[in-house]
Write a protein that holds these residues in place. Structure first.
Motif, PDB file in Angstrom:
ATOM      1  N   ASN A 140       0.842  -1.183   0.000  1.00 12.82           N
ATOM      2  CA  ASN A 140       0.000   0.000   0.000  1.00 12.82           C
ATOM      3  C   ASN A 140       0.882   1.238   0.000  1.00 12.82           C
ATOM      4  O   ASN A 140       1.922   1.272   0.663  1.00 12.82           O
ATOM      5  CB  ASN A 140      -0.900  -0.002   1.243  1.00 12.82           C
ATOM      6  CG  ASN A 140      -1.933   1.096   1.206  1.00 12.82           C
ATOM      7  OD1 ASN A 140      -2.367   1.509   0.141  1.00 12.82           O
ATOM      8  ND2 ASN A 140      -2.338   1.575   2.371  1.00 12.82           N
ATOM      9  N   GLN A 141       0.507   2.253  -0.761  1.00 20.03           N
ATOM     10  CA  GLN A 141       1.210   3.537  -0.765  1.00 20.03           C
ATOM     11  C   GLN A 141       0.303   4.585  -0.140  1.00 20.03           C
ATOM     12  O   GLN A 141      -0.839   4.773  -0.576  1.00 20.03           O
ATOM     13  CB  GLN A 141       1.598   3.960  -2.177  1.00 20.03           C
ATOM     14  CG  GLN A 141       2.335   5.298  -2.226  1.00 20.03           C
ATOM     15  CD  GLN A 141       2.755   5.693  -3.641  1.00 20.03           C
ATOM     16  OE1 GLN A 141       2.434   5.005  -4.610  1.00 20.03           O
ATOM     17  NE2 GLN A 141       3.469   6.792  -3.755  1.00 20.03           N
ATOM     18  N   SER A 142       0.779   5.239   0.893  1.00 21.75           N
ATOM     19  CA  SER A 142      -0.023   6.266   1.554  1.00 21.75           C
ATOM     20  C   SER A 142       0.892   7.232   2.286  1.00 21.75           C
ATOM     21  O   SER A 142       2.101   7.028   2.369  1.00 21.75           O
ATOM     22  CB  SER A 142      -1.021   5.621   2.534  1.00 21.75           C
ATOM     23  OG  SER A 142      -0.336   4.855   3.500  1.00 21.75           O
ATOM     24  N   HIS A 143       0.285   8.291   2.816  1.00 22.38           N
ATOM     25  CA  HIS A 143       1.044   9.287   3.563  1.00 22.38           C
ATOM     26  C   HIS A 143       0.897   9.042   5.062  1.00 22.38           C
ATOM     27  O   HIS A 143      -0.201   8.766   5.563  1.00 22.38           O
ATOM     28  CB  HIS A 143       0.574  10.701   3.206  1.00 22.38           C
ATOM     29  CG  HIS A 143       1.090  11.168   1.889  1.00 22.38           C
ATOM     30  ND1 HIS A 143       0.453  10.877   0.703  1.00 22.38           N
ATOM     31  CD2 HIS A 143       2.210  11.880   1.566  1.00 22.38           C
ATOM     32  CE1 HIS A 143       1.141  11.401  -0.303  1.00 22.38           C
ATOM     33  NE2 HIS A 143       2.202  12.005   0.186  1.00 22.38           N
ATOM     34  N   GLY A 181      -0.729   6.471  10.406  1.00 20.15           N
ATOM     35  CA  GLY A 181      -1.323   6.328   9.082  1.00 20.15           C
ATOM     36  C   GLY A 181      -1.953   4.958   8.904  1.00 20.15           C
ATOM     37  O   GLY A 181      -2.221   4.239   9.872  1.00 20.15           O
ATOM     38  N   ASP A 182      -2.189   4.583   7.650  1.00 20.86           N
ATOM     39  CA  ASP A 182      -2.864   3.335   7.297  1.00 20.86           C
ATOM     40  C   ASP A 182      -1.880   2.164   7.346  1.00 20.86           C
ATOM     41  O   ASP A 182      -0.997   2.052   6.501  1.00 20.86           O
ATOM     42  CB  ASP A 182      -3.463   3.469   5.895  1.00 20.86           C
ATOM     43  CG  ASP A 182      -4.179   2.209   5.434  1.00 20.86           C
ATOM     44  OD1 ASP A 182      -4.332   1.266   6.251  1.00 20.86           O
ATOM     45  OD2 ASP A 182      -4.575   2.154   4.261  1.00 20.86           O
ATOM     46  N   SER A 190      -3.175   1.948  13.679  1.00 19.05           N
ATOM     47  CA  SER A 190      -3.036   3.294  13.128  1.00 19.05           C
ATOM     48  C   SER A 190      -1.617   3.850  13.190  1.00 19.05           C
ATOM     49  O   SER A 190      -1.396   5.005  12.832  1.00 19.05           O
ATOM     50  CB  SER A 190      -3.973   4.261  13.875  1.00 19.05           C
ATOM     51  OG  SER A 190      -3.641   4.300  15.258  1.00 19.05           O
ATOM     52  N   GLN A 213       4.832  15.053   6.914  1.00 15.87           N
ATOM     53  CA  GLN A 213       4.169  13.993   6.167  1.00 15.87           C
ATOM     54  C   GLN A 213       5.191  13.252   5.298  1.00 15.87           C
ATOM     55  O   GLN A 213       6.024  13.871   4.642  1.00 15.87           O
ATOM     56  CB  GLN A 213       3.072  14.579   5.275  1.00 15.87           C
ATOM     57  CG  GLN A 213       1.941  15.261   6.025  1.00 15.87           C
ATOM     58  CD  GLN A 213       0.954  14.265   6.603  1.00 15.87           C
ATOM     59  OE1 GLN A 213       0.770  13.161   6.078  1.00 15.87           O
ATOM     60  NE2 GLN A 213       0.304  14.649   7.700  1.00 15.87           N
ATOM     61  N   ASP A 221       5.683  10.025   2.347  1.00 13.65           N
ATOM     62  CA  ASP A 221       5.119   9.087   1.380  1.00 13.65           C
ATOM     63  C   ASP A 221       5.789   7.726   1.628  1.00 13.65           C
ATOM     64  O   ASP A 221       7.005   7.594   1.465  1.00 13.65           O
ATOM     65  CB  ASP A 221       5.403   9.592  -0.036  1.00 13.65           C
ATOM     66  CG  ASP A 221       4.809   8.705  -1.123  1.00 13.65           C
ATOM     67  OD1 ASP A 221       4.811   7.472  -0.963  1.00 13.65           O
ATOM     68  OD2 ASP A 221       4.375   9.236  -2.155  1.00 13.65           O
ATOM     69  N   THR A 246       3.999   0.420   2.345  1.00 14.27           N
ATOM     70  CA  THR A 246       3.921  -0.484   3.499  1.00 14.27           C
ATOM     71  C   THR A 246       3.573  -1.904   3.052  1.00 14.27           C
ATOM     72  O   THR A 246       3.112  -2.131   1.941  1.00 14.27           O
ATOM     73  CB  THR A 246       2.871   0.001   4.509  1.00 14.27           C
ATOM     74  OG1 THR A 246       1.592   0.075   3.855  1.00 14.27           O
ATOM     75  CG2 THR A 246       3.221   1.369   5.065  1.00 14.27           C
TER      76      THR A 246
END
Length: 244
Positions: free
Chosen positions: A2-5, A25-26, A58, A82, A84, A87
């Motif tokens: 997964n790609q998230s901030h 984050g996620d 979280s 933040q 990028d 995960t």
């Protein structure tokens, strides 16, 4: 994957070179101890792969050592920054093979994934013993955190300033009542453990990575069962498949 901030919640020194960062984050893509994340650092082309020390629904906790440009930038990042992050990378450790009394062996920056692995094994009713290896007392970290889990912690330092004088292998050779082993650390340590352990085990390897998820083939290694990508089919390999 997964790609998230993620937002930095905490970024603090544990030793003169090792830092603990907590990220919010996620975390849904993380399913096993021994997986890693890949962090995008502003101004640098390649992401930085860092093993996961612990996680919950979280947040992620990582421990990292300042050894190059990327990690030296990371140590100066402040809370609320933040990032990028990719995960859920890597295969992680398989706890179904552990038996009741596994050894967990971490050397230097190979210590962090042992922490979450220890928690998982305890949750499964196992009784792990943790062996931590450092060069000297001043470089040692996370001993108290492991002890707070209620497990036995053994320490080796190369110069003898803390625990057993020597290497983690010196402690392993004195033990017989273990059912399996898990380890992460520098390759010479992994090779030595593969030779001196009397059970099967799983070893987590470090390798220079391009993408971190198997596309670039830059971290391929040869095993007895063919080529494997450290970032995808690894970083955890079983003792019996490794070609030294």
């Amino acid at each position: 994957m997964n790609q998230s901030h993620f937002k930095i919640v905490k970024n603090e020194p544990l030793t003169s070179t090792v830092y603990r960062m907590v990220l919010e984050g996620d975390t849904s893509a993380i399913t096993r101890a021994g997986q890693f994340i890949n962090i995008k650092i502003e101004g640098l082309f390649l992401r930085r792969p860092i093993s996961v020390c612990d996680y919950d629904d979280s947040s992620i906790t990582i421990l990292y050592k300042t050894v190059g440009k990327g990690t030296n930038i990371m140590k100066d990042l402040t809370p609320s920054t933040q990032l990028d992050i990719l995960t859920g990378l890597g295969n992680g450790y398989d706890t179904t093979k552990s038996g009741n009394h596994p050894l967990l062996i971490g050397g230097g920056v190979g210590v962090p994934p042992m922490y979450r692995l220890a928690k998982n094994l305890l949750d499964e009713g196992k009784t792990p013993v943790v062996i931590l290896g450092f060069n000297t007392k001043d470089e040692a970290f996370y001993m108290e955190e492991f002890k707070q889990l209620g497990i036995e912690v053994l320490v080796a330092t190369a110069d003898g300033t803390l625990g057993t004088k020597g290497f983690v292998t010196d402690i392993v050779k004195s033990l017989t009542a273990y059912t399996y082993f898990y380890t992460c650390g520098p390759e010479p340590m992994l090779k030595a453990l593969s030779a001196c352990t009397n059970t099967s085990g799983q070893l987590s390897f470090e390798e220079r990575m391009g993408c971190g998820f198997g596309a670039c083939m830059g971290c391929s290694c040869q095993t007895k069962y063919g080529n494997k990508r450290i970032c995808k089919e690894g970083p955890v390999l079983e003792k019996e498949e490794i070609i030294w």
